[in-house]
Motif scaffolding. Structure first.
Motif, PDB file in Angstrom:
ATOM      1  N   GLY A 198      -4.477  -3.443   5.447  1.00  0.00           N
ATOM      2  CA  GLY A 198      -3.633  -2.845   4.421  1.00  0.00           C
ATOM      3  C   GLY A 198      -3.935  -3.294   3.008  1.00  0.00           C
ATOM      4  O   GLY A 198      -4.846  -4.081   2.751  1.00  0.00           O
ATOM      5  N   CYS A 199      -3.148  -2.767   2.074  1.00  0.00           N
ATOM      6  CA  CYS A 199      -3.326  -3.117   0.662  1.00  0.00           C
ATOM      7  C   CYS A 199      -2.017  -2.885  -0.081  1.00  0.00           C
ATOM      8  O   CYS A 199      -1.362  -1.864   0.130  1.00  0.00           O
ATOM      9  CB  CYS A 199      -4.429  -2.258   0.051  1.00  0.00           C
ATOM     10  N   ASP A 200      -1.652  -3.843  -0.916  1.00  0.00           N
ATOM     11  CA  ASP A 200      -0.425  -3.714  -1.726  1.00  0.00           C
ATOM     12  C   ASP A 200      -0.732  -3.555  -3.202  1.00  0.00           C
ATOM     13  O   ASP A 200       0.153  -3.700  -4.037  1.00  0.00           O
ATOM     14  CB  ASP A 200       0.466  -4.962  -1.555  1.00  0.00           C
ATOM     15  N   PHE A 202      -1.946  -0.857  -4.937  1.00  0.00           N
ATOM     16  CA  PHE A 202      -1.569   0.443  -5.500  1.00  0.00           C
ATOM     17  C   PHE A 202      -2.287   0.761  -6.807  1.00  0.00           C
ATOM     18  O   PHE A 202      -1.649   1.089  -7.811  1.00  0.00           O
ATOM     19  CB  PHE A 202      -0.044   0.547  -5.675  1.00  0.00           C
ATOM     20  N   CYS A 203      -3.590   0.649  -6.812  1.00  0.00           N
ATOM     21  CA  CYS A 203      -4.373   1.164  -7.934  1.00  0.00           C
ATOM     22  C   CYS A 203      -4.046   2.666  -7.976  1.00  0.00           C
ATOM     23  O   CYS A 203      -3.965   3.306  -6.922  1.00  0.00           O
ATOM     24  CB  CYS A 203      -5.861   0.946  -7.685  1.00  0.00           C
ATOM     25  N   THR A 204      -3.860   3.212  -9.169  1.00  0.00           N
ATOM     26  CA  THR A 204      -3.244   4.547  -9.235  1.00  0.00           C
ATOM     27  C   THR A 204      -4.115   5.674  -8.685  1.00  0.00           C
ATOM     28  O   THR A 204      -3.633   6.762  -8.419  1.00  0.00           O
ATOM     29  CB  THR A 204      -2.853   4.889 -10.692  1.00  0.00           C
ATOM     30  N   TYR A 205      -5.428   5.420  -8.533  1.00  0.00           N
ATOM     31  CA  TYR A 205      -6.329   6.466  -8.036  1.00  0.00           C
ATOM     32  C   TYR A 205      -6.492   6.428  -6.525  1.00  0.00           C
ATOM     33  O   TYR A 205      -7.074   7.321  -5.930  1.00  0.00           O
ATOM     34  CB  TYR A 205      -7.737   6.287  -8.658  1.00  0.00           C
ATOM     35  N   CYS A 206      -5.986   5.372  -5.883  1.00  0.00           N
ATOM     36  CA  CYS A 206      -6.430   5.054  -4.524  1.00  0.00           C
ATOM     37  C   CYS A 206      -5.438   5.426  -3.428  1.00  0.00           C
ATOM     38  O   CYS A 206      -4.247   5.144  -3.514  1.00  0.00           O
ATOM     39  CB  CYS A 206      -6.748   3.564  -4.455  1.00  0.00           C
ATOM     40  N   ILE A 207      -5.950   6.005  -2.368  1.00  0.00           N
ATOM     41  CA  ILE A 207      -5.123   6.474  -1.251  1.00  0.00           C
ATOM     42  C   ILE A 207      -4.907   5.378  -0.186  1.00  0.00           C
ATOM     43  O   ILE A 207      -4.024   5.476   0.658  1.00  0.00           O
ATOM     44  CB  ILE A 207      -5.770   7.753  -0.634  1.00  0.00           C
ATOM     45  N   VAL A 208      -5.740   4.316  -0.272  1.00  0.00           N
ATOM     46  CA  VAL A 208      -5.761   3.312   0.807  1.00  0.00           C
ATOM     47  C   VAL A 208      -4.395   2.640   1.094  1.00  0.00           C
ATOM     48  O   VAL A 208      -4.020   2.487   2.265  1.00  0.00           O
ATOM     49  CB  VAL A 208      -6.858   2.245   0.536  1.00  0.00           C
ATOM     50  N   PRO A 209      -3.619   2.241   0.072  1.00  0.00           N
ATOM     51  CA  PRO A 209      -2.335   1.617   0.389  1.00  0.00           C
ATOM     52  C   PRO A 209      -1.426   2.540   1.206  1.00  0.00           C
ATOM     53  O   PRO A 209      -0.539   2.077   1.925  1.00  0.00           O
ATOM     54  CB  PRO A 209      -1.723   1.328  -0.988  1.00  0.00           C
ATOM     55  N   TYR A 210      -1.647   3.852   1.095  1.00  0.00           N
ATOM     56  CA  TYR A 210      -0.841   4.820   1.844  1.00  0.00           C
ATOM     57  C   TYR A 210      -1.391   5.002   3.260  1.00  0.00           C
ATOM     58  O   TYR A 210      -0.647   5.191   4.205  1.00  0.00           O
ATOM     59  CB  TYR A 210      -0.856   6.185   1.134  1.00  0.00           C
ATOM     60  N   GLY A 242     -11.313  -6.955   4.801  1.00  0.00           N
ATOM     61  CA  GLY A 242      -9.953  -6.678   4.336  1.00  0.00           C
ATOM     62  C   GLY A 242     -10.088  -5.855   3.066  1.00  0.00           C
ATOM     63  O   GLY A 242     -11.139  -5.894   2.423  1.00  0.00           O
ATOM     64  N   GLN A 243      -9.052  -5.122   2.682  1.00  0.00           N
ATOM     65  CA  GLN A 243      -9.126  -4.338   1.435  1.00  0.00           C
ATOM     66  C   GLN A 243      -9.116  -5.258   0.237  1.00  0.00           C
ATOM     67  O   GLN A 243      -9.584  -4.916  -0.838  1.00  0.00           O
ATOM     68  CB  GLN A 243      -7.949  -3.356   1.326  1.00  0.00           C
ATOM     69  N   ASN A 244      -8.544  -6.450   0.423  1.00  0.00           N
ATOM     70  CA  ASN A 244      -8.446  -7.401  -0.667  1.00  0.00           C
ATOM     71  C   ASN A 244      -8.407  -8.800  -0.044  1.00  0.00           C
ATOM     72  O   ASN A 244      -7.349  -9.426   0.034  1.00  0.00           O
ATOM     73  CB  ASN A 244      -7.169  -7.077  -1.469  1.00  0.00           C
ATOM     74  N   ASN A 318      -3.829   0.520 -13.120  1.00  0.00           N
ATOM     75  CA  ASN A 318      -2.963  -0.525 -12.553  1.00  0.00           C
ATOM     76  C   ASN A 318      -3.782  -1.664 -11.930  1.00  0.00           C
ATOM     77  O   ASN A 318      -3.519  -2.110 -10.817  1.00  0.00           O
ATOM     78  CB  ASN A 318      -2.023   0.081 -11.497  1.00  0.00           C
ATOM     79  N   ARG A 319      -4.785  -2.129 -12.668  1.00  0.00           N
ATOM     80  CA  ARG A 319      -5.690  -3.141 -12.107  1.00  0.00           C
ATOM     81  C   ARG A 319      -5.287  -4.584 -12.425  1.00  0.00           C
ATOM     82  O   ARG A 319      -5.907  -5.532 -11.941  1.00  0.00           O
ATOM     83  CB  ARG A 319      -7.126  -2.885 -12.582  1.00  0.00           C
ATOM     84  N   HIS A 320      -4.343  -4.817 -13.297  1.00  0.00           N
ATOM     85  CA  HIS A 320      -3.837  -6.177 -13.593  1.00  0.00           C
ATOM     86  C   HIS A 320      -4.863  -7.131 -14.192  1.00  0.00           C
ATOM     87  O   HIS A 320      -4.791  -8.335 -13.951  1.00  0.00           O
ATOM     88  CB  HIS A 320      -3.253  -6.867 -12.349  1.00  0.00           C
TER      89      HIS A 320
HETATM   90 FE1  SF4 Z   1      -6.345  -1.482  -2.752  1.00  0.00          FE
HETATM   91 FE2  SF4 Z   1      -8.945  -1.447  -3.390  1.00  0.00          FE
HETATM   92 FE3  SF4 Z   1      -7.578   0.859  -3.266  1.00  0.00          FE
HETATM   93 FE4  SF4 Z   1      -7.097  -0.862  -5.282  1.00  0.00          FE
HETATM   94  S1  SF4 Z   1      -9.050   0.234  -4.872  1.00  0.00           S
HETATM   95  S2  SF4 Z   1      -5.541   0.192  -4.004  1.00  0.00           S
HETATM   96  S3  SF4 Z   1      -7.384  -2.821  -4.247  1.00  0.00           S
HETATM   97  S4  SF4 Z   1      -7.998  -0.526  -1.544  1.00  0.00           S
END
Ligand code: SF4
Ligand code: 5AD
Length: 481
Positions: A198-200, A202-210, A242-244, A318-320
Motif C-alpha cells: 500500500g501507500c499513504d 496520495f501524490c495527486t496524480y497517482c492511482i496506487v493509494p486507491y 514496497g511503494q515507499n 503533494n510531494r512534501h
Molecule cells: Fe505512492 Fe509512489 Fe504513487 Fe506517490 S507516486 S502515491 S509515493 S505509489
C-alpha cells in the motif's frame, strides 16, 4: 446483443471507499489451502501474463504458487491453457489500453475452448470504470479479483470451473497482510521480497493509494525468515519491495524499528546482495543512509523518484519536498555513501506545467547527476485529484519535453557507465546475453548491466569483471580472478 447485467450480485470496487484511512489495526491473515482444492488443477495448465511494476511480478509469483499448490502446471501455449490470468497495471492509460487489447485477443481462445477460465487481476481490477466495462463488454472474462484478495484465488477458480458462474470480487478496503502464501519464483538466484504493502502518500496524480490500500508493513520476523529461507535455497540477491520502503515500520506504532534497522538485520542473514525499491525522498532518513554505508551486502544503488524540479509543480503533486530540499538530501546520501549510483522517476506535462517549470526539472537533473531515470508524460487517472486539474499544455509540447528530458538523462546513463572504465566490478551472472549466446550478462553492485565472455557454469555466481568498454546502456569487460 449484450445481456442485462445484475451488478448488485458482485463485489465491485469503490474509489471513494478506497481513499479512506482509519486508525484500525492491520489484521494478519494466514493462507491455507483446503485439501479438496489440492486436486482441482490435476492435469490442467495455467498461464499468467504480468504487466507493470515489480509488485505485480511478486503477486504473479504468488498466484503461480497458489495454482501449483492446486495441482495446475505452467504452460506457455495459450491454446492449451485451462486458466489464463492477466495481472494488470493501472498506473498510466497506455498500460491499460494494452490490456484491453489483450483481453480482446484472448476471446478467440475462449471460443476455441469454452472451459477456459479467463481472469483479470491486479490494479486495474480495483478501478470502478474498469469493472463496469468488463461486466458489460467483456463477458468472456470469468473472474475479476483485486490486489486485496489474491489468497482467495482457489475459491474463485472453484466457482468459475464447477459453478460455471462469473466471479467478480474486488475489495476497496485499507487491506490486511496475508502470510504463508506459496510462491513459484521466476528466478533461481534473485528474489522479490515484499516488506510492505500500500501507500499513504496520495501524490495527486497517482492511482496506487486507491488500488493498493493503506501503507502496512510486514513483521520483521516474517521478512527475516523469508530471506534466511532464500539463502538456504541458494538465492544470491533479494529486492525488498514496497511503494515507499522508506516508510517501513512507521505504521507500527509499538516500536521505532524502521527501514534502516531492517537493512542491518537482513545484512546478517547471509544473503549476498540486498536491493530495494521504491523510495520516497520525504521518508528517506539518516538511519537508512548509514545502514547502506555500513552494510556490505546492501548495494550502493538508490532509486529516488523526484517527479519534478519545479517547486510549484511539486506542491501541486503533494510531494512534501522542494527542489532544494531534495538536492540537499541527495547530497547527504552521496556524501554518506560515496560512489552510490542514483536513478529517479520524472513526470513531464503535469497539469499546468509551464516551460519555466520544465526548465527547473532540467536544471535539477543536471545538478543531481542521475545515472538513469524512468520518464513519463503525465497520464490522467480517473478518481485522482490531478484528473480535475486544468491541463492546457498541448500533447505535442509534452512529447517534446519528454524528448528533451531523455536527451539529458541519457547523458547521465553514459557518465554513469564511463566512471567504471578500467575498474573491476562484481557481477551477479544472470544468464546469456540477449544478443549473443556466447556472452554472459549480469548486473554490477551499482546496477549496471555488464556483458563478458565466460562459461555458462558461472550463471548464478558473483564474479569479477574488468570493464573495457562503457556504452550508454551497458558495460563490457573481461573476467578476472
Ligand atoms: Fe505512492 Fe509512489 Fe504513487 Fe506517490 S507516486 S502515491 S509515493 S505509489
Ligand atoms: N502519469 C504519469 N506517470 C505516473 N507515475 C505515477 N502515476 C503517474 C501518472 N498518472 C509514475 C511516477 C512514479 C512511477 C512509478 O510512475 O513517476 O514514480
Amino acid at each position: 446483443m449484450s445481456k442485462k447485467i445484475d451488478v448488485e450480485k458482485y463485489f465491485t470496487p469503490d474509489l471513494t471507499q478506497a481513499r479512506k484511512r482509519t486508525k484500525k489495526t492491520i489484521e494478519e491473515v494466514q493462507f491455507d489451502l483446503i485439501d479438496t482444492y489440492k486436486s482441482i488443477g490435476h492435469n490442467k495448465t495455467y498461464i499468467i501474463h504480468t504487466y507493470g511494476c515489480q509488485g505485480n511480478e511478486a503477486d504473479s509469483e504468488t498466484m503461480a504458487g497458489i495454482l501449483e499448490l492446486m495441482g495446475f502446471k505452467k504452460t506457455s501455449d495459450e491454446s492449451d491453457a485451462d486458466v489464463i490470468l492477466i495481472n494488470t497495471c493501472a498506473i498510466r492509460e497506455n498500460a491499460e489500453n494494452r490490456i484491453w487489447g489483450e483481453l480482446g485477443r484472448l476471446k478467440a481462445y475462449k471460443r476455441q475452448n469454452p472451459n477456459l477460465i479467463l481472469g483479470l487481476a491486479g490494479c486495474m481490477a480495483q478501478e470502478e470504470n474498469v469493472v463496469e466495462r468488463v461486466l458489460k463488454k467483456y463477458q468472456h472474462v470469468d473472474i475479476v479479483f483485486g490486489t486485496h484478495n489474491i489468497h482467495k484465488l482457489p475459491d474463485y477458480i472453484q466457482t468459475a470451473m464447477f459453478g460455471k458462474e462469473r466471479v467478480i470480487e474486488v475489495y476497496s478496503k485499507e487491506g490486511e497482510i496475508v502470510e504463508n502464501l506459496p510462491k513459484t519464483r521466476n528466478h533461481k538466484y534473485k528474489a522479490w521480497v515484499n516488506i510492505m504493502f500500500g501507500c499513504d502518500e496520495f501524490c495527486t496524480y497517482c492511482i496506487v493509494p486507491y488500488t493498493r490500500g493503506k501503507e502496512r508493513s510486514r513483521s520483521k520476523d516474517e521478512i527475516i525468515e523469508e530471506v534466511k529461507e532464500l539463502v538456504k535455497q541458494g538465492y544470491q540477491e533479494v529486492t525488498l519491495l514496497g511503494q515507499n520502503v522508506n516508510a517501513y515500520g512507521k505504521d507500527k506504532k509499538e516500536d521505532d524499528y524502521t527501514f534502516g534497522d531492517l537493512l542491518r538485520d537482513l545484512n546478517d542473514t547471509g544473503i549476498s546482495r540486498i536491493r530495494f525499491t521504491t523510495s520516497h525522498p520525504h521518508d528517506l532518513d539518516r538511519k537508512t543512509m548509514e545502514a547502506i554505508r555500513d552494510c556490505e551486502h546492501v548495494m550502493p544503488f538508490f532509486h529516488l523518484p523526484v517527479q519534478s524540479g519545479s517547486n510549484r509543480v511539486l506542491k501541486k503533486m503533494n510531494r512534501h519536498y522542494t527542489k532544494e530540499s531534495y538536492l540537499e538530501k541527495l547530497n547527504e546520501l552521496k556524501e554518506t555513501v560515496p560512489g552510490i549510483s542514483v536513478t529517479t522517476d520524472i513526470i513531464v506535462g503535469f497539469p499546468g506545467e509551464t516551460e519555466e517549470d520544465f526548465l527547473e526539472t532540467l536544471d535539477l537533473v543536471e545538478k543531481a547527476d542521475f545515472e538513469g531515470a524512468f520518464t513519463f508524460v503525465f497520464s490522467k487517472r480517473e478518481g485522482t485529484p490531478a484528473a480535475k486539474f486544468e491541463d492546457d499544455t498541448p500533447e505535442e509540447d509534452k512529447k517534446q519535453r519528454l524528448y528533451r528530458l531523455n536527451e539529458k538523462i541519457n547523458d547521465g546513463y553514459l557518465r554513469g557507465s564511463q566512471r567504471f572504465l578500467g575498474e573491476t566490478v562484481k557481477v551477479l551472472v544472470d544468464g546469456v546475453s540477449k544478443h549473443d549466446d556466447e556472452v554472459l550478462a549480469g548486473y554490477s553492485e551499482h546496477q549496471k548491466l555488464v556483458n563478458f565472455r565466460g562459461d555458462q557454469s558461472l550463471i548464478g555466481k558473483i564474479v569479477n569483471v574488468k570493464i573495457t568498454v562503457a556504452k550508454t546502456w551497458f558495460l563490457m569487460g573481461e573476467l578476472v580472478d
